[in-house]
Design a protein around this motif. Structure first.
Motif, PDB file in Angstrom:
ATOM      1  N   ARG A 176     -31.435   2.660 -51.796  1.00 52.34           N
ATOM      2  CA  ARG A 176     -32.247   1.460 -52.007  1.00 52.34           C
ATOM      3  C   ARG A 176     -31.386   0.202 -51.986  1.00 52.34           C
ATOM      4  NH1 ARG A 176     -36.233   1.310 -57.105  1.00 52.34           N
ATOM      5  NH2 ARG A 176     -36.551   3.450 -56.358  1.00 52.34           N
ATOM      6  N   THR A 177     -30.194   0.288 -52.563  1.00 51.35           N
ATOM      7  CA  THR A 177     -29.274  -0.857 -52.521  1.00 51.35           C
ATOM      8  C   THR A 177     -28.913  -1.193 -51.084  1.00 51.35           C
ATOM      9  OG1 THR A 177     -28.346  -0.225 -54.676  1.00 51.35           O
ATOM     10  CG2 THR A 177     -27.066  -1.755 -53.342  1.00 51.35           C
ATOM     11  N   THR A 215     -32.224  -2.551 -49.192  1.00 47.23           N
ATOM     12  CA  THR A 215     -33.033  -3.680 -49.665  1.00 47.23           C
ATOM     13  C   THR A 215     -32.268  -4.768 -50.403  1.00 47.23           C
ATOM     14  OG1 THR A 215     -33.600  -2.717 -51.837  1.00 47.23           O
ATOM     15  CG2 THR A 215     -34.964  -2.059 -49.959  1.00 47.23           C
ATOM     16  N   SER A 216     -31.052  -4.498 -50.867  1.00 43.49           N
ATOM     17  CA  SER A 216     -30.340  -5.523 -51.636  1.00 43.49           C
ATOM     18  C   SER A 216     -29.681  -6.535 -50.696  1.00 43.49           C
ATOM     19  CB  SER A 216     -29.267  -4.898 -52.529  1.00 43.49           C
ATOM     20  OG  SER A 216     -28.522  -5.918 -53.184  1.00 43.49           O
ATOM     21  N   SER A 240     -31.874  -4.907 -55.708  1.00 45.51           N
ATOM     22  CA  SER A 240     -32.676  -4.052 -54.831  1.00 45.51           C
ATOM     23  C   SER A 240     -34.157  -4.314 -55.051  1.00 45.51           C
ATOM     24  CB  SER A 240     -32.371  -2.575 -55.119  1.00 45.51           C
ATOM     25  OG  SER A 240     -31.007  -2.286 -54.915  1.00 45.51           O
TER      26      SER A 240
END
Length: 332
Positions: free
Chosen positions: A191-192, A195-196, A243
């Motif tokens: 997820r990092t 999306t981060s 994130s």
């Protein structure tokens, strides 16, 4: 039958993010301290008559993704050894699982050493580090005694951990919550990455941090080591929290422990805080200051003694006689 013991490691320069999820090749290198507490003991017996692997954790039969992950790892070992025999695996874990205290590092380091021996693979330390990495990235560092650097490498052969010489360091582990975290490290890494907005900056900054850390170890500069450790941890958590949807491992008590480390330094006792992917906080200090840091932290925070664990540099993963008693879970 082969029995191995391994200990968790705490990263000073963090591993967070894979560029190859199959080979478990990291986006950046990292550096850690293998501890002398929370050992994992794993016994593996190859069984040519078994139809499937039989896996137990602390006496309970492993099922689902945990069992599949171990069988997939053992398939790698069997392929390398040219042996198809299934295995009976019994693991005793004294580190809380899934709490951000490197249980997968000690677990797969012990499994790698036991499996390699049981299936007749003659692997040196570097080869064992590569093998352990395929189970859990940080496990490659728990193969190594004391301080280890894990090179990101460019392929399977060049991504491994090896020892780093430097000053004697110790840690105090503040157990905020020993429960299993809601979002696994593997999911949070994905997820990092996906999306981060800070993911690329995290990787660039960490590569520079590792170079600085290796230089600090080379000159035995404990202050620089501590400052880099604390900064790198907070950068990792900043990337994770950015994130979408957000992931927040640090709790208010976690943040209070970072504040406590700063207060100890202001009082003349050097300690720097770090945290892996979980709420639990670790204070890094000179090895000779571990007891003083633990006592000062207890006085400042009110945490009970059983939640402040003194730790020192520990041994790498190793074979032990099957008849040996399980090592103690924590040191005094």
């Amino acid at each position: 039958m082969s029995t191995a013991v391994a200990h968790p490691n705490i990263a000073l320069i963090k591993y967070w993010g894979k560029r190859d999820e199959d080979l478990i090749l990291p986006c950046t290198g990292s550096l850690s301290l293998t501890l002398d507490v929370f050992p994992t003991t794993t016994t593996l017996t190859a069984d040519a008559d078994a139809a499937a692997d039989a896996i137990t954790f602390d006496g309970a039969v492993a099922t689902g993704s945990a069992a599949r992950r171990i069988t997939a790892f053992l398939d790698l070992v069997r392929a390398q050894a040219g042996i198809t025999a299934r295995a009976r695996v019994d693991t005793r874990n004294s580190v809380p699982t899934g709490a951000g205290l490197a249980s997968s590092a000690s677990g797969f380091a012990a499994l790698a050493v036991a499996a390699a021996d049981a299936y007749g693979l003659a692997l040196d330390e570097r080869d064992l580090s590569r093998l352990a990495r395929r189970g859990s990235g940080s496990a490659c560092r728990s193969v190594i005694s004391g301080t280890a650097v894990w090179y990101a490498g460019t392929d399977d052969a060049t991504s491994f951990a090896e020892p780093v010489a430097g000053p004697a360091l110790g840690m105090v582990i503040a157990v905020v919550d020993a429960g299993t975290k809601a979002v696994s490290s593997r999911e949070a890494m994905r997820r990092t990455r996906d999306t981060s907005p800070y993911a690329d900056a995290w990787a660039t900054a960490t590569a520079a941090d590792l170079d600085e850390m290796l230089a600090a170890f080379g000159r035995a500069d404990v202050t620089a080591i501590g400052e880099l450790t604390e900064s790198n941890a907070l950068r990792m958590h900043a990337a994770i929290m950015a994130s979408r949807p957000p992931i927040r491992y640090l709790t208010p008590q976690s943040i209070a422990l970072f504040d406590a480390a700063a207060a100890l330094r202001a009082d003349g006792l050097d300690a720097w805080a770090t945290a892996d992917a979980g709420p639990n906080v670790v204070l890094l200090c000179r090895d000779g200051d571990v007891a003083a840091v633990r006592d000062a932290l207890r006085e400042r925070t009110g945490l009970p003694a059983d939640r402040l664990i003194a730790a020192h540099a520990g041994p790498g993963a190793r074979l032990v006689p099957a008849s040996d008693p399980a090592p103690a879970g924590v040191s005094a």
